[in-house]
Scaffold this motif. Structure first.
Motif, mmCIF file in Angstrom:
data_model
loop_
_atom_site.group_PDB
_atom_site.id
_atom_site.type_symbol
_atom_site.label_atom_id
_atom_site.label_comp_id
_atom_site.label_asym_id
_atom_site.label_seq_id
_atom_site.Cartn_x
_atom_site.Cartn_y
_atom_site.Cartn_z
ATOM 1 N N LEU A 63 54.507 98.581 -58.925
ATOM 2 C CA LEU A 63 54.612 99.759 -58.065
ATOM 3 C C LEU A 63 54.360 99.353 -56.622
ATOM 4 O O LEU A 63 53.621 98.414 -56.351
ATOM 5 C CB LEU A 63 53.583 100.816 -58.469
ATOM 6 N N MET A 64 54.992 100.101 -55.723
ATOM 7 C CA MET A 64 54.700 99.963 -54.301
ATOM 8 C C MET A 64 54.356 101.365 -53.794
ATOM 9 O O MET A 64 55.072 102.326 -54.079
ATOM 10 C CB MET A 64 55.891 99.369 -53.551
ATOM 11 N N GLU A 65 53.257 101.458 -53.077
ATOM 12 C CA GLU A 65 52.805 102.732 -52.526
ATOM 13 C C GLU A 65 52.872 102.665 -51.007
ATOM 14 O O GLU A 65 52.421 101.691 -50.401
ATOM 15 C CB GLU A 65 51.376 103.017 -52.978
ATOM 16 N N TYR A 66 53.446 103.703 -50.418
ATOM 17 C CA TYR A 66 53.606 103.789 -48.968
ATOM 18 C C TYR A 66 52.947 105.065 -48.465
ATOM 19 O O TYR A 66 52.996 106.100 -49.126
ATOM 20 C CB TYR A 66 55.096 103.856 -48.590
ATOM 21 N N ASN A 114 65.034 112.178 -52.364
ATOM 22 C CA ASN A 114 63.864 112.489 -53.156
ATOM 23 C C ASN A 114 63.813 111.508 -54.308
ATOM 24 O O ASN A 114 64.353 110.422 -54.217
ATOM 25 C CB ASN A 114 63.922 113.948 -53.639
ATOM 26 N N GLU A 115 63.239 111.907 -55.383
ATOM 27 C CA GLU A 115 62.989 111.008 -56.505
ATOM 28 C C GLU A 115 64.235 110.327 -57.042
ATOM 29 O O GLU A 115 65.317 110.881 -57.073
ATOM 30 C CB GLU A 115 62.282 111.776 -57.614
ATOM 31 N N VAL A 154 55.891 106.580 -53.728
ATOM 32 C CA VAL A 154 55.635 105.578 -54.758
ATOM 33 C C VAL A 154 56.989 105.105 -55.264
ATOM 34 O O VAL A 154 57.881 105.923 -55.520
ATOM 35 C CB VAL A 154 54.809 106.149 -55.929
ATOM 36 N N THR A 155 57.147 103.782 -55.397
ATOM 37 C CA THR A 155 58.382 103.233 -55.947
ATOM 38 C C THR A 155 58.060 102.298 -57.110
ATOM 39 O O THR A 155 56.985 101.706 -57.157
ATOM 40 C CB THR A 155 59.193 102.438 -54.902
#
Length: 136
Positions: free
Chosen positions: A31-34, A76-77, A103-104
């Motif tokens: 995961l990557m959180e921005y 969006n998602e 979140v990706t």
């Protein structure tokens, strides 16, 4: 930006968004959180991951020769980022910036390039993603 390798959390998102459906093989997702207003993709920086936006909102834009910011889309998602850069092997032409916390689900391009180039399910998914972007 923060990378998250917690396997339970990663698997939760991968299962919720059926990410495995886009691939013939298993891959080491993370995961990557921005944070809000963070730059995700920038034309002067190599894109290192294919990312599936699973939470939050992202604006995609470019800057024309007169310095004017031109909006391309707002996603969006389950928007995919890094698909064009994966295919073209060059720096991005667009900016992607977060409008909210994002979140990706991410996959390293460099570490998986050879396998991904042979993954027909993934390549068909990419083809559809790129055609959708052109259509929009």
């Amino acid at each position: 930006m923060k990378r998250v390798y917690d396997s339970k959390n990663v698997e939760k998102y991968v299962n919720r968004y059926h990410i495995h459906d886009y691939f013939n093989s298993s891959y080491p997702f993370y995961l990557m959180e921005y944070e809000k207003d963070e730059m995700m993709i920038h034309p002067l920086k190599d894109t290192k991951e294919i990312q599936f936006v699973v939470e939050g909102e992202v604006s995609i834009y470019f800057i024309d020769s007169n310095g004017k910011q031109l909006f391309v889309s707002q996603t969006n998602e389950l928007c995919v980022l890094g698909d064009v850069e994966f295919v073209r092997h060059e720096k991005p032409v667009y900016f992607a910036q977060t409008n909210t916390k994002v979140v990706t689900i991410a996959l390293s391009i460099e570490e998986n390039q050879l396998r991904l180039n042979q993954d027909l399910k993934f390549l068909h998914f990419l083809l559809n993603s790129l055609v959708d972007k052109l259509h929009n």
